[in-house]
Design an enzyme around this catalytic site. Structure first.
Site, PDB file in Angstrom:
ATOM      1  N   GLY A 257      38.888 -14.479 -24.787  1.00 28.73           N
ATOM      2  CA  GLY A 257      39.893 -15.834 -24.784  1.00 28.73           C
ATOM      3  C   GLY A 257      40.850 -15.747 -23.369  1.00 28.73           C
ATOM      4  O   GLY A 257      40.951 -14.694 -23.179  1.00 28.73           O
ATOM      5  N   ALA A 258      40.963 -16.587 -22.663  1.00 28.05           N
ATOM      6  CA  ALA A 258      41.518 -16.660 -21.207  1.00 28.05           C
ATOM      7  C   ALA A 258      43.080 -15.904 -21.487  1.00 28.05           C
ATOM      8  O   ALA A 258      43.377 -14.565 -20.617  1.00 28.05           O
ATOM      9  CB  ALA A 258      41.570 -18.080 -20.701  1.00 28.05           C
TER      10      ALA A 258
ATOM     11  N   ARG B 257      35.252  -9.937 -16.242  1.00 25.98           N
ATOM     12  CA  ARG B 257      34.649 -11.169 -17.074  1.00 25.98           C
ATOM     13  C   ARG B 257      34.728 -12.438 -15.693  1.00 25.98           C
ATOM     14  O   ARG B 257      36.611 -12.215 -15.215  1.00 25.98           O
ATOM     15  CB  ARG B 257      35.562 -11.513 -18.110  1.00 25.98           C
ATOM     16  CG  ARG B 257      34.935 -11.188 -18.907  1.00 25.98           C
ATOM     17  CD  ARG B 257      34.919 -12.062 -20.592  1.00 25.98           C
ATOM     18  NE  ARG B 257      34.296 -12.425 -20.203  1.00 25.98           N
ATOM     19  CZ  ARG B 257      34.040 -13.863 -21.904  1.00 25.98           C
ATOM     20  NH1 ARG B 257      35.403 -13.296 -22.145  1.00 25.98           N
ATOM     21  NH2 ARG B 257      33.493 -14.533 -21.601  1.00 25.98           N
TER      22      ARG B 257
ATOM     23  N   ASP C 167      39.726 -22.305 -20.035  1.00 24.64           N
ATOM     24  CA  ASP C 167      39.687 -20.906 -19.211  1.00 24.64           C
ATOM     25  C   ASP C 167      40.268 -21.326 -17.951  1.00 24.64           C
ATOM     26  O   ASP C 167      40.832 -19.720 -17.047  1.00 24.64           O
ATOM     27  CB  ASP C 167      37.908 -20.081 -18.942  1.00 24.64           C
ATOM     28  CG  ASP C 167      38.280 -19.734 -20.300  1.00 24.64           C
ATOM     29  OD1 ASP C 167      37.333 -20.639 -21.730  1.00 24.64           O
ATOM     30  OD2 ASP C 167      38.040 -18.410 -20.507  1.00 24.64           O
TER      31      ASP C 167
END
Ligand code: MRU
Length: 373
Positions: free
Chosen positions: A54-55, A90, A243
């Site tokens: 999760g961002a 990521r 995101d």
């Protein structure tokens, strides 16, 4: 939010051991496991393997990772190495770069012997700010849900569809897309949430777990059901997370979000995106062209994890042995499909003007930033 009556954040500082603790989300919804994160490698693995995900949570975790890096070696050289190391974990959630850059701006001007303490204080600040931002998003989203509820007959619930997990586990607390839901439920507004399964990693199961713990009525559906439900008037609004959202309001979110936006548009269902300001990438406008989309291991598509009758958690193969899988993890919804961006400062139109009107300070500060910098 609460788990078995105990209040949890998705990460917390253990002051007895001076170590960060996280919830290892790979085992949810079947098992609630927590773990300390003690090395740089463990921090990187936690993000890459989606123990934390999760961002906003990725951003907060990265800030604690930099605090550890500064404790180990506060030199400029080590800072830059750690920045690059964590930034590569990521590629899509911009909160990672945002948090790392915030560390850079705050720490590098300081003398080396002050950096470790300052980095930890900053990580706490970033985590606390996230909670405040999400609470505000909840209030603004609540107003939207209230408006829809007012038009309902006989106390029928507001049906909200969500995709992936933009819940408290994807942030430090409250969640972004789920915050309006929790606020509405707590305010006594009847709601019901359609939870997209969200293959391949089935984050919808985590969302169901969260909503269930909080007593919010919900139904878990396969990803392909949304269009049908919208066509039959069974969805009043969509709220998803993001995101990375560009300066003109193009929204990158978990793969499958775009299809839901198309279906919502075709069926006149309002499509809202819960957007904390650290998730805005002011350096780019065209999301389809310029947002890097993470391509994850194909095994996530050819295999699926679940609970066996004996309670053990296992991974099973769903495809023939030799089937090649493809796994783009995110997609981009162009701004014209977005009804509004629910931010901590209010609901913005998904456009350059809309975002600049709510965040003139951030838009101006970003004029000096380079794309990707
Ligand atoms: O791959 P994930 O699980 O990290 O993706 C999460 C999402 O796409 C969320 O919707 C997004 O990060 C917003 S979280 C508040």
């Amino acid at each position: 939010m609460k788990v078995n009556g105990k209040h949890y954040r998705s990460l917390w500082w253990n002051s007895d051991t001076a170590v960060l603790e996280i919830i290892d989300q790979r085992w949810l919804p079947h098992d609630f496991r927590t773990q300390p994160v003690t090395t740089m490698e463990e921090f990187a693995a936690a993000i890459v393997e989606m123990r934390v995900r999760g961002a906003p949570l990725i951003g907060a975790t990265a800030a604690y990772a930099m605090a550890l890096a500064m404790k180990i070696d506060p030199s400029n050289d080590h800072f830059e190495k750690a920045w690059a190391y964590f930034n590569a974990t990521r590629p899509t959630a911009v909160n990672l770069r945002w948090a790392l850059n915030r560390c850079k701006d705050a720490l590098l001007p300081l003398p080396e012997n002050q950096r470790a303490d300052a980095a930890l204080t900053l990580a706490h600040e970033i985590a606390d700010e996230d909670v405040g931002i999400n609470a505000q998003i909840g209030q603004h989203g609540l107003a939207l849900i209230r408006e829809i509820a007012a038009k309902k007959k006989d106390g029928a619930p507001v049906n909200i569809l969500t995709h992936c997990n933009a819940g408290w586990l994807a942030t430090v607390d409250w969640g972004t897309a789920t915050s309006p839901m929790y606020h509405a439920h707590d305010a006594g507004i009847p709601i019901h949430v359609w939870v997209d399964e969200t293959r391949p990693r089935n984050q919808g199961a985590i969302t169901s777990w969260e909503l269930g713990r909080h007593g919010v009525p919900h139904t878990y559906i396969v990803d392909n059901a949304g269009g049908h439900l919208m066509q039959h008037g069974m969805v009043d609004m969509v709220i998803v997370g993001t995101d990375r959202t560009t300066s003109r309001g193009d929204v990158c979110n978990k793969i499958g979000t775009y299809l839901k936006a198309l279906a919502a548009h075709a069926n006149n269902v309002p499509f809202y995106v819960a957007l904390p300001s650290p998730t805005i990438d002011w350096t780019i406008a065209d999301g389809v062209a310029d947002i890097p989309i993470e391509e994850r291991d194909a095994r996530e598509t050819t295999h699926v994890q679940g609970k066996l009758p004996d309670g053990s958690i296992e991974m099973v193969q769903v495809t023939p042995d030799d089937t090649p899988g493809g796994n783009p993890a995110f997609d981009v919804t162009p701004n014209h499909l977005v009804t509004g961006l629910i931010t901590e400062r209010g609901v913005a139109k998904a456009s350059t003007e809309g975002l600049q009107a709510l965040f003139p300070d951030l838009a101006k500060a970003a004029q000096t930033q380079k794309p990707g910098g």
